[in-house]
Design a protein around this motif. Structure first.
Motif, PDB file in Angstrom:
ATOM      1  N   TRP A  38      -5.134  -8.619   9.568  1.00 21.85           N
ATOM      2  CA  TRP A  38      -5.553  -7.258   9.206  1.00 21.85           C
ATOM      3  C   TRP A  38      -6.017  -6.451  10.423  1.00 21.85           C
ATOM      4  O   TRP A  38      -6.188  -5.236  10.344  1.00 21.85           O
ATOM      5  CB  TRP A  38      -6.660  -7.297   8.157  1.00 21.85           C
ATOM      6  CG  TRP A  38      -7.936  -7.988   8.580  1.00 21.85           C
ATOM      7  CD1 TRP A  38      -8.268  -9.289   8.367  1.00 21.85           C
ATOM      8  CD2 TRP A  38      -9.041  -7.406   9.274  1.00 21.85           C
ATOM      9  NE1 TRP A  38      -9.511  -9.569   8.889  1.00 21.85           N
ATOM     10  CE2 TRP A  38     -10.016  -8.429   9.451  1.00 21.85           C
ATOM     11  CE3 TRP A  38      -9.313  -6.132   9.777  1.00 21.85           C
ATOM     12  CZ2 TRP A  38     -11.223  -8.209  10.099  1.00 21.85           C
ATOM     13  CZ3 TRP A  38     -10.518  -5.906  10.428  1.00 21.85           C
ATOM     14  CH2 TRP A  38     -11.461  -6.935  10.579  1.00 21.85           C
ATOM     15  N   SER A 349      -4.260   1.744   7.709  1.00 22.58           N
ATOM     16  CA  SER A 349      -2.847   1.380   7.563  1.00 22.58           C
ATOM     17  C   SER A 349      -2.647  -0.111   7.789  1.00 22.58           C
ATOM     18  O   SER A 349      -1.937  -0.781   7.033  1.00 22.58           O
ATOM     19  CB  SER A 349      -1.982   2.188   8.538  1.00 22.58           C
ATOM     20  OG  SER A 349      -2.282   1.844   9.883  1.00 22.58           O
ATOM     21  N   LEU A 352      -4.403  -2.102   4.823  1.00 20.61           N
ATOM     22  CA  LEU A 352      -3.724  -1.966   3.535  1.00 20.61           C
ATOM     23  C   LEU A 352      -2.353  -2.639   3.526  1.00 20.61           C
ATOM     24  O   LEU A 352      -1.994  -3.321   2.568  1.00 20.61           O
ATOM     25  CB  LEU A 352      -3.591  -0.492   3.161  1.00 20.61           C
ATOM     26  CG  LEU A 352      -4.890   0.221   2.762  1.00 20.61           C
ATOM     27  CD1 LEU A 352      -4.656   1.707   2.571  1.00 20.61           C
ATOM     28  CD2 LEU A 352      -5.472  -0.386   1.488  1.00 20.61           C
ATOM     29  N   THR A 354      -1.194  -5.080   5.332  1.00 25.92           N
ATOM     30  CA  THR A 354      -1.209  -6.540   5.475  1.00 25.92           C
ATOM     31  C   THR A 354      -1.938  -7.239   4.324  1.00 25.92           C
ATOM     32  O   THR A 354      -1.729  -8.433   4.099  1.00 25.92           O
ATOM     33  CB  THR A 354      -1.866  -6.960   6.805  1.00 25.92           C
ATOM     34  OG1 THR A 354      -3.184  -6.383   6.893  1.00 25.92           O
ATOM     35  CG2 THR A 354      -1.029  -6.503   7.984  1.00 25.92           C
ATOM     36  N   THR A 355      -2.802  -6.516   3.600  1.00 31.22           N
ATOM     37  CA  THR A 355      -3.549  -7.151   2.506  1.00 31.22           C
ATOM     38  C   THR A 355      -3.115  -6.673   1.124  1.00 31.22           C
ATOM     39  O   THR A 355      -3.151  -7.442   0.159  1.00 31.22           O
ATOM     40  CB  THR A 355      -5.063  -6.905   2.658  1.00 31.22           C
ATOM     41  OG1 THR A 355      -5.335  -5.495   2.582  1.00 31.22           O
ATOM     42  CG2 THR A 355      -5.574  -7.453   3.989  1.00 31.22           C
ATOM     43  N   GLN A 356      -2.716  -5.405   1.006  1.00 31.53           N
ATOM     44  CA  GLN A 356      -2.372  -4.847  -0.300  1.00 31.53           C
ATOM     45  C   GLN A 356      -0.890  -4.525  -0.455  1.00 31.53           C
ATOM     46  O   GLN A 356      -0.391  -4.395  -1.568  1.00 31.53           O
ATOM     47  CB  GLN A 356      -3.194  -3.568  -0.562  1.00 31.53           C
ATOM     48  CG  GLN A 356      -4.695  -3.773  -0.461  1.00 31.53           C
ATOM     49  CD  GLN A 356      -5.215  -4.795  -1.444  1.00 31.53           C
ATOM     50  OE1 GLN A 356      -4.795  -4.819  -2.604  1.00 31.53           O
ATOM     51  NE2 GLN A 356      -6.123  -5.653  -1.001  1.00 31.53           N
ATOM     52  N   GLY A 357      -0.207  -4.318   0.683  1.00 31.83           N
ATOM     53  CA  GLY A 357       1.230  -4.072   0.618  1.00 31.83           C
ATOM     54  C   GLY A 357       1.609  -2.603   0.773  1.00 31.83           C
ATOM     55  O   GLY A 357       0.786  -1.695   0.677  1.00 31.83           O
ATOM     56  N   TRP A 358       2.885  -2.392   1.041  1.00 33.71           N
ATOM     57  CA  TRP A 358       3.453  -1.067   1.297  1.00 33.71           C
ATOM     58  C   TRP A 358       3.304  -0.145   0.100  1.00 33.71           C
ATOM     59  O   TRP A 358       3.046   1.054   0.244  1.00 33.71           O
ATOM     60  CB  TRP A 358       4.914  -1.259   1.680  1.00 33.71           C
ATOM     61  CG  TRP A 358       5.727  -0.036   1.938  1.00 33.71           C
ATOM     62  CD1 TRP A 358       6.784   0.405   1.206  1.00 33.71           C
ATOM     63  CD2 TRP A 358       5.584   0.891   3.031  1.00 33.71           C
ATOM     64  NE1 TRP A 358       7.311   1.554   1.758  1.00 33.71           N
ATOM     65  CE2 TRP A 358       6.594   1.869   2.887  1.00 33.71           C
ATOM     66  CE3 TRP A 358       4.702   0.981   4.109  1.00 33.71           C
ATOM     67  CZ2 TRP A 358       6.739   2.926   3.771  1.00 33.71           C
ATOM     68  CZ3 TRP A 358       4.842   2.043   4.997  1.00 33.71           C
ATOM     69  CH2 TRP A 358       5.853   2.999   4.827  1.00 33.71           C
ATOM     70  N   ARG A 359       3.444  -0.663  -1.092  1.00 32.28           N
ATOM     71  CA  ARG A 359       3.413   0.169  -2.301  1.00 32.28           C
ATOM     72  C   ARG A 359       2.028   0.796  -2.504  1.00 32.28           C
ATOM     73  O   ARG A 359       1.913   2.006  -2.714  1.00 32.28           O
ATOM     74  CB  ARG A 359       3.822  -0.669  -3.514  1.00 32.28           C
ATOM     75  CG  ARG A 359       3.977   0.136  -4.798  1.00 32.28           C
ATOM     76  CD  ARG A 359       4.535  -0.739  -5.927  1.00 32.28           C
ATOM     77  NE  ARG A 359       4.733   0.028  -7.133  1.00 32.28           N
ATOM     78  CZ  ARG A 359       5.782   0.800  -7.376  1.00 32.28           C
ATOM     79  NH1 ARG A 359       6.743   0.898  -6.469  1.00 32.28           N
ATOM     80  NH2 ARG A 359       5.890   1.460  -8.502  1.00 32.28           N
ATOM     81  N   LEU A 360       0.985  -0.009  -2.422  1.00 35.47           N
ATOM     82  CA  LEU A 360      -0.369   0.515  -2.613  1.00 35.47           C
ATOM     83  C   LEU A 360      -0.744   1.490  -1.504  1.00 35.47           C
ATOM     84  O   LEU A 360      -1.443   2.480  -1.736  1.00 35.47           O
ATOM     85  CB  LEU A 360      -1.372  -0.636  -2.670  1.00 35.47           C
ATOM     86  CG  LEU A 360      -2.816  -0.231  -2.982  1.00 35.47           C
ATOM     87  CD1 LEU A 360      -2.909   0.457  -4.331  1.00 35.47           C
ATOM     88  CD2 LEU A 360      -3.739  -1.439  -2.925  1.00 35.47           C
ATOM     89  N   LEU A 361      -0.265   1.219  -0.306  1.00 35.78           N
ATOM     90  CA  LEU A 361      -0.509   2.128   0.819  1.00 35.78           C
ATOM     91  C   LEU A 361       0.023   3.523   0.509  1.00 35.78           C
ATOM     92  O   LEU A 361      -0.642   4.535   0.773  1.00 35.78           O
ATOM     93  CB  LEU A 361       0.155   1.569   2.077  1.00 35.78           C
ATOM     94  CG  LEU A 361       0.096   2.441   3.333  1.00 35.78           C
ATOM     95  CD1 LEU A 361      -1.321   2.526   3.856  1.00 35.78           C
ATOM     96  CD2 LEU A 361       1.007   1.881   4.416  1.00 35.78           C
ATOM     97  N   GLY A 364      -2.108   5.264  -2.105  1.00 29.43           N
ATOM     98  CA  GLY A 364      -3.346   5.737  -1.499  1.00 29.43           C
ATOM     99  C   GLY A 364      -3.180   7.024  -0.711  1.00 29.43           C
ATOM    100  O   GLY A 364      -4.105   7.850  -0.637  1.00 29.43           O
TER     101      GLY A 364
END
Length: 392
Positions: A38, A349, A352, A354-361, A364
């Motif tokens: 992260w 960036s 998000l 690395t931990t939540q993924g491209w979609r959630l980024l 947001g």
């Protein structure tokens, strides 16, 4: 005047070559060296944190030494920090890399004033076109940055050390070009500070919206752009594809510079900025539709064009908020707002993606887009009310 503007546009292109190369490689070098995944975009964050910290110092050097000498100081810092980044890559020292990018932030804050210097080189009725033309110089960075990263990636056994050395050469070239630009003479020194206080300038609705839209528009762009190389690598796409996406993203950022000034002069800054906001929404929609190469490519291209409309519009909008003797403090405040937002978005960036993924980024990123839209609508309503009251 045209010669000065074209030379300044080339310097803008070399500045963007530095920025795009940093975006292309700093996250990947950070990912390879960071103690935790992260933390990968901390070197990207360092660049903009350094810019935020340097805004006050840059404003003072601009006031004391004038445009040319202050810009040359920034380029000297760019040279030294690029060499320090190369050393960090060779030593595999993550924290030295972060420190080097913070130092490089001075160049970021300094060269971010090129667009304001362009307005000073033009006649009053041509400021929009001058700002737009110099912004278009970023096309050089669109092509040179990703390709420079790709070509120099394996110059040495240590990945990307050659890219940092190439950026040192880019800084030297820019220093040579800057020497031939004739900037307007700085205003005569006063025993007391002229003009209004920053607090008074910042209370103006036009300044508030210029600062909010410029900072949030840049923040959204940086949030998605900084995460893209990492997201694409996670999706097992090769570095050549990453370079291609970044190239077309930066083309989108700066190719409209040849006509954005004409659009603003004809339709006004706020409508053009509204189109930029709509393009940001389109980018998010495409990014959420999938993670193939063409989706990254289209989304990032739309993001680039949207940024150009928002950022050029906000810069033009801000020109009516201060006088010549107030420019250093006003421009410093605008840049601080941008860099503070960029610092937050750069860090977010990496965390998000690395931990939540491209979609959630992408979901947001809708928050700052909606806030920017609210600011534009607020100013448009105020301007209509003021115009209506003036006709009574």
């Amino acid at each position: 005047m045209k010669r000065n503007l074209w030379l300044l546009a080339v310097c803008q292109g070399l500045f963007l070559t530095n920025n795009v190369t940093f975006i292309a490689i700093n996250g990947l070098v950070g990912l390879a060296l960071a103690p935790r995944g992260w933390m990968a975009t901390l070197p990207v964050m360092g660049y903009v944190v350094g810019g935020a910290l340097a805004t006050g110092l840059v404003a003072r050097t601009q006031q004391r030494f004038g445009r040319r000498h202050s810009f040359q100081i920034g380029l000297a810092v760019a040279l030294g920090s690029a060499l320090l980044c190369a050393q960090a890559a060779v030593w595999k020292d993550f924290w030295l890399l972060c420190f080097a990018t913070v130092v490089a932030g001075y160049y970021n804050a300094n060269a971010s004033l090129y667009r304001f210097a362009a307005a000073e080189l033009a006649a009053p009725d041509g400021r929009e076109k001058a700002v737009s033309l110099v912004m278009a110089g970023g096309l050089l960075g669109a092509v040179a940055g990703p390709n420079l990263a790709a070509v120099t990636r394996d110059w040495f056994p240590v990945p990307f050390a050659g890219a940092y050395l190439a950026l040192a050469a880019v800084a030297l070239l820019a220093m040579g070009l800057m020497h031939f630009i004739d900037f307007a003479a700085p205003p005569p020194k006063r025993t007391t500070t002229g003009g209004r206080s920053l607090a008074e300038i910042a209370r103006q609705p036009v300044f508030i919206v210029a600062a909010v839209s410029g900072a949030l528009g840049f923040g959204v762009m940086n949030l998605l752009m900084a995460a893209t190389p990492i997201a694409m690598q996670i999706c097992s796409l090769p570095f050549g594809d990453i370079a291609l996406v970044l190239e077309w993203h930066v083309i989108g950022m700066f190719a409209p510079g040849f006509f954005t000034g004409h659009l603003i002069r004809r339709f006004g800054a706020l409508p053009v900025m509204g189109v930029g906001l709509a393009l940001n929404l389109g980018c998010i929609a495409v990014a959420l539709s999938g993670v193939d190469l063409h989706q990254f490519l289209i989304a990032l291209f739309m993001l680039g064009v949207g940024w150009n409309f928002l950022f050029t519009g906000s810069t033009t909008l801000s020109l009516s908020a201060y006088t010549a003797e107030e420019k250093d403090r006003a421009q410093g405040a605008l840049n601080f707002c941008i860099f503070a937002t960029l610092a937050l978005s750069s860090f977010a960036s990496g965390v998000l993606v690395t931990t939540q993924g491209w979609r959630l980024l992408n979901f947001g990123s809708l928050v700052p887009v909606v806030l920017t839209g609210a600011a534009l609508l607020w100013l448009a309503r105020r301007q209509r009310s003021t115009a209506a009251a003036a006709t009574v």
